[in-house]
Enzyme design. Structure first.
Site, PDB file in Angstrom:
ATOM      1  N   HIS A  40       0.848  -1.191   0.000  1.00 51.44           N
ATOM      2  CA  HIS A  40       0.000   0.000   0.000  1.00 51.44           C
ATOM      3  C   HIS A  40       0.885   1.243   0.000  1.00 51.44           C
ATOM      4  CE1 HIS A  40      -2.899   2.797   2.315  1.00 51.44           C
ATOM      5  NE2 HIS A  40      -3.145   2.886   1.014  1.00 51.44           N
TER       6      HIS A  40
ATOM      7  N   CYS B 146      -0.529   0.372   9.644  1.00 48.81           N
ATOM      8  CA  CYS B 146      -0.678   1.747   9.164  1.00 48.81           C
ATOM      9  C   CYS B 146      -2.090   1.994   8.664  1.00 48.81           C
ATOM     10  CB  CYS B 146       0.312   2.048   8.046  1.00 48.81           C
ATOM     11  SG  CYS B 146       2.001   2.116   8.629  1.00 48.81           S
ATOM     12  N   HIS B 147      -2.540   1.126   7.734  1.00 52.32           N
ATOM     13  CA  HIS B 147      -3.873   1.340   7.181  1.00 52.32           C
ATOM     14  C   HIS B 147      -4.692   0.067   7.163  1.00 52.32           C
ATOM     15  CE1 HIS B 147      -1.100   4.333   5.470  1.00 52.32           C
ATOM     16  NE2 HIS B 147      -2.052   5.166   5.844  1.00 52.32           N
ATOM     17  N   GLY B 148      -4.239  -0.933   7.934  1.00 53.86           N
ATOM     18  CA  GLY B 148      -5.048  -2.129   8.133  1.00 53.86           C
ATOM     19  C   GLY B 148      -5.091  -3.092   6.968  1.00 53.86           C
TER      20      GLY B 148
END
Lengths: 269, 185, 427
Positions: free
Chosen positions: B125, B149-151
């Site tokens: 990502h 960080c963003h799952g």
């Protein structure tokens, strides 16, 4: 105001200088070493001049001399094994050459200092761990790093070559204070005539695979060529790039000159 | 560049020839300037010493089944995981059609060494280091890696299953240079 | 601009019209180096060096920014990082050698620019401010060059820093504390290297700013010219563009040829071998010499060997060295002759050439070791240097009888052309 003040200031400087002129002795302190000091002999290499190229066979022999002789005391800190590919070695040869050296590392289990086989990305390992160790092993003299030696000495390659072949017995009329002391060796090319390094090369010391001559002069010449390369691996590329740029600039300057003359053609100036 | 000011005097062929020289001089200068830009841009590319570090050897003999280590290659984290038979079975069981970036575990490992999953530890990502390689770290909903960080959730074959990451964790070029030695790069 | 006939910027395209209303940058360029700046038609090649100095500054800033991407300002690794640039960074050797020799080229063109000003009286009214700003630029250049030379952290870098900061210790009482403050230590080390790097990066932009002021101040009276006669009407001038852009383009070509020859064929010619030895605080090189552009000033520094009055020789040397540059600030008022160009000043012209020879002599003395005959030559040379500016010049400007001068630039140009054609006819 400026002029009278300036006049006084100027007079002050001039009087101070006149006093200096009349109090400075006109003769120099005699320096006995000057009389015995020799200018370096010229050595011609293929990397000289405006049309250089590397003599790869010679550089390979020079590297062999470095490895078998010089590297016992002198480091080559700025040269990596990967760099020697430029001397005409294949990737495999570079790898196995690197592997023949042990480089410092850390034991992965204990964290203690250890060594491992060299990799192409490693630099030539230094013979001593640090300056103290180097001095301790060499009668308190420090063998300099050789990577830049031909750029780091007045006279460059000529000086290095002369020094390597220049060891001799001190002349009979050499004043006592210039006589080599214990552990020193007379060499008229060295600035103070007395060098801590013993004559490093002896005839036949290194055997070259290509059967090239291996007298002191030949080996000194080879290792000098090698150290010219280590000091500036980009030398040949640099000069030839220079020619290309110069060619461009000559045309550019010619064109701009014509443009300049054109534009001014109707203007007297 | 403009030379009209001075060259209005003649109306013959000379004018065109003169203009040509001015234009040639300026274009030639432009070519030179553009060429000089090349080394000034190229200097920002990886230097020779950085490129020389492009291969790393790893000793994997100490990694037990079910364990993973974090190491580095080109200054990027690399996860080396010794998969358990259960993890391998779980990875093989997933239908390829369910995957965002369809790849089998076999495609992501070396033949005969399917239990060794070697991936970059860089979330596809935005480049964070996913958790799950070290003991006790969360391994996400699919038992592989989890990027906090963003799952992003990765499965036991380090394939993206949930979250914003677009592709699977990257498998770097590597080969087994010994039974327990891997050379990456 | 004081030229009623100067062309006005008239944007044609809508975009340029729009831009001219919001931010008249093209108009500024047009009036600064474009067709909107009328320049005397009789400038010779010595008037190329201003633009060349600007080009050299640009080259230094560009190559410098690139080098700073790879250089590490830390005493432990600075030398290694320079070798890293030379060996491993893509085109690093080229960029570093260009920066190194670019400094020399910058000084060469600036020295020619300064001597042009001295010969043609460019420092005189109404251009005093142009000259003063020029001296400021020169001082900033010297500071920048000195700090740049320290950065590779070789032997000459280290000992140069030691010697130059040592100047300050000559000042009584506060000298030593100032030296320690400058270095951030008792000898040059990390602290000094880091601050020199910071300032070496900053000062070129300050120079660029002063260059803008220098050009601004120049554009108020307009450029001087070889006759020293001010512009009277339109036929004395030509627009900067295309006339002088073309001439400067050609000058730039010649400049680059020399620059390239130096950079690619003999990049270390003007350097010192000792600077390829890493800095060693325990051992001084046998013969410390600054870079060539400092040699004349170094000779003046060393010429003072006598404790005259209550000031000791070292302090005399330091004062004299700074004074040798500071006196340039007073030059417009030291020379009271209304005639600018040496062309019409037969007596001053002689002393000008003596000064040129004197500066070369001082340069040679600065290069050579402090032995005879160089010591006495440097003392004589330094004495003439101060005598020239502070004594001879004011006197000459009073007693000299200038040669008859033409009435205008155009008249001089036409006379020259008549003269050369008759000369070539007789030759």
């Amino acid at each position: 105001m400026v002029r009278p003040l300036g006049f006084l200031v100027g007079l002050g400087f001039i009087v101070a200088l006149l006093c200096a002129i009349f109090t400075t002795p006109l003769t120099n302190e005699p320096q006995a070493a000057h009389a015995f000091h020799k200018h370096p002999r010229h050595i011609a290499l293929s990397s000289d001049g405006l049309f250089p190229h590397w003599d790869k066979a010679k550089l390979q022999r020079g590297m062999q001399v470095y490895k078998e002789v010089c590297s016992a005391c002198h480091s080559l800190n700025y040269v990596a094994f990967r760099d020697i590919a430029e001397l005409g070695y294949t990737e495999g040869q570079v790898k196995s050459f690197a592997k023949s050296f042990q480089v410092p590392s850390i034991n992965p289990d204990t964290g203690e200092p250890a060594t491992r086989d060299g990799l192409p990305s490693d630099r030539f390992p230094a013979p001593y761990a640090n300056e103290v160790a180097a001095r301790a092993a060499n009668n308190n003299a420090l063998p300099p790093d050789l990577s830049l030696i031909t750029k780091a000495r007045e006279g460059g390659k000529d000086y290095l070559y002369s020094l390597l072949i220049g060891f001799e017995n001190p002349p009979k009329n050499l004043p006592k204070e210039l006589q080599p002391g214990t552990g020193l060796h007379y060499n008229p090319y060295f600035p103070n005539l007395n060098l801590a390094m013993a004559p490093p090369l002896a005839d036949g010391q290194v055997t070259f695979a290509d059967g090239s001559p291996n007298d002191v002069k030949a080996m000194a010449s080879d290792v000098t060529a090698f150290l010219v390369w280590t000091a500036e691996p980009k030398l040949v590329k640099r000069v030839w790039t220079g020619w290309a740029v110069l060619l461009y600039l000559l045309i550019f300057t010619g064109l701009t000159y014509m443009a300049y003359r054109n534009i001014w053609a109707n203007k007297e100036h | 560049m403009a030379s009209e000011t001075s060259l209005n005097a003649g109306i013959d062929d000379g004018v065109r020839r003169r203009d040509f020289i001015n234009i040639a001089a300026v274009s030639f200068a432009g070519i030179g300037a553009a060429t000089v830009v090349l080394p000034l841009v190229n200097q920002m590319n990886p230097s020779a010493d950085v490129l020389a570090l492009s291969s790393t050897e790893i000793d994997i003999s100490a990694i037990q089944s079910g364990q993973a280590i974090k190491t580095s290659w080109r200054k990027q984290p690399v996860f080396v995981r010794n998969l358990t038979p259960a993890e391998i079975a779980e990875a093989d069981k997933v239908p390829l059609g369910d995957l965002r970036d369809p790849q089998t575990l076999a495609e992501r490992t070396k033949e005969g060494k399917e239990n060794w999953l070697i991936t970059l530890g860089v979330c596809t990502h935005l480049g964070c280091v996913p958790l799950g390689a070290a003991e006790g770290e969360p391994r996400g909903d699919f038992g592989g890696y989890f990027c906090p960080c963003h799952g992003s959730h990765y499965d036991t074959a380090a394939r993206i299953r949930k979250g914003p990451a677009p592709t699977n964790l990257v498998v770097p070029p590597y080969e087994f240079t010994g039974d327990t030695v891997v050379t990456i790069g | 601009m004081s030229f009623p006939w100067a062309k006005n910027y008239e944007p044609q395209q809508p975009l340029m019209k729009w831009l001219d209303e919001k931010l008249p940058l093209p108009r500024l360029v047009y009036n600064a180096v474009g067709a909107g700046y009328p320049v005397p038609r009789n400038l010779n090649y010595f008037w190329n060096f201003g633009v060349l100095a600007g080009a050299a500054l640009a080259i230094q800033i560009i190559t410098g920014i690139v080098l700073a991407m790879h250089y590490a300002a830390n005493a432990g690794v600075a030398f290694d990082s320079v070798e890293h640039i030379m060996r491993d960074v893509n085109a690093g050797w080229f960029i570093r050698y260009a920066h190194m020799n670019g400094a020399s080229m910058f000084f060469i063109v600036v020295y020619l620019h300064i001597f042009r000003g001295l010969y043609y009286g460019s420092y005189k009214a109404p251009r005093e401010m142009v000259w003063l700003l020029g001296v400021v630029i020169f001082l900033l250049m010297m500071a920048t060059a000195f700090m740049g030379y320290v950065l590779p952290w070789g032997q000459m870098s280290f000992w140069g820093a030691q010697v130059i900061t040592g100047f300050f210790s000559a000042i009584p009482v506060v000298g030593e504390p100032i030296r320690v403050w400058l270095l951030g230590g008792f000898a040059p080390d990390n602290a000094a290297l880091n601050r020199f790097f910071s300032l070496h990066y900053l000062l070129p932009f300050v120079i660029a700013g002063v260059v803008v002021l220098h050009i601004w101040a120049l554009h108020i009276p307009g450029s001087s010219n070889p006759t020293g006669i001010e512009v009277k009407d339109e036929q004395d001038t030509v627009p900067f563009h295309p006339y002088y852009t073309a001439k400067d383009g050609f000058g730039l070509g010649v400049f680059l040829i020399l620059f390239v020859a130096l950079t690619f064929f003999s990049p270390n010619l003007l350097g010192h071998a000792d600077n390829y030895i890493p800095a060693n605080p325990l051992s001084t090189p046998a013969h410390i010499v600054p870079e060539w552009y400092f040699w004349p000033f170094y000779a003046i520094l060393r010429a003072f060997t006598f404790n005259f009055l209550w000031i000791d020789a070292k302090l005399w040397g330091v004062i004299a060295m700074f004074a040798s540059i500071a006196l340039l600030f007073f030059l417009p008022w030291l020379d009271s002759s209304p005639v600018k160009s040496s062309k019409y000043r037969p007596l001053y012209r002689i002393f000008f050439w003596v000064l040129v020879a004197d500066v070369f002599l001082l340069g040679l003395c600065g290069k050579m070791p402090a032995e005879q005959p160089w010591v006495i030559l440097s003392q004589i040379g330094a004495a003439y240097y101060f005598a020239h500016f502070l004594i001879i010049l004011p006197i000459v400007s009073r007693i000299e009888r200038p040669l008859p001068m033409p009435n205008s630039i155009t008249e001089a140009v036409l006379a020259k052309h008549a003269g050369t054609s008759s000369a070539s006819a007789t030759a």
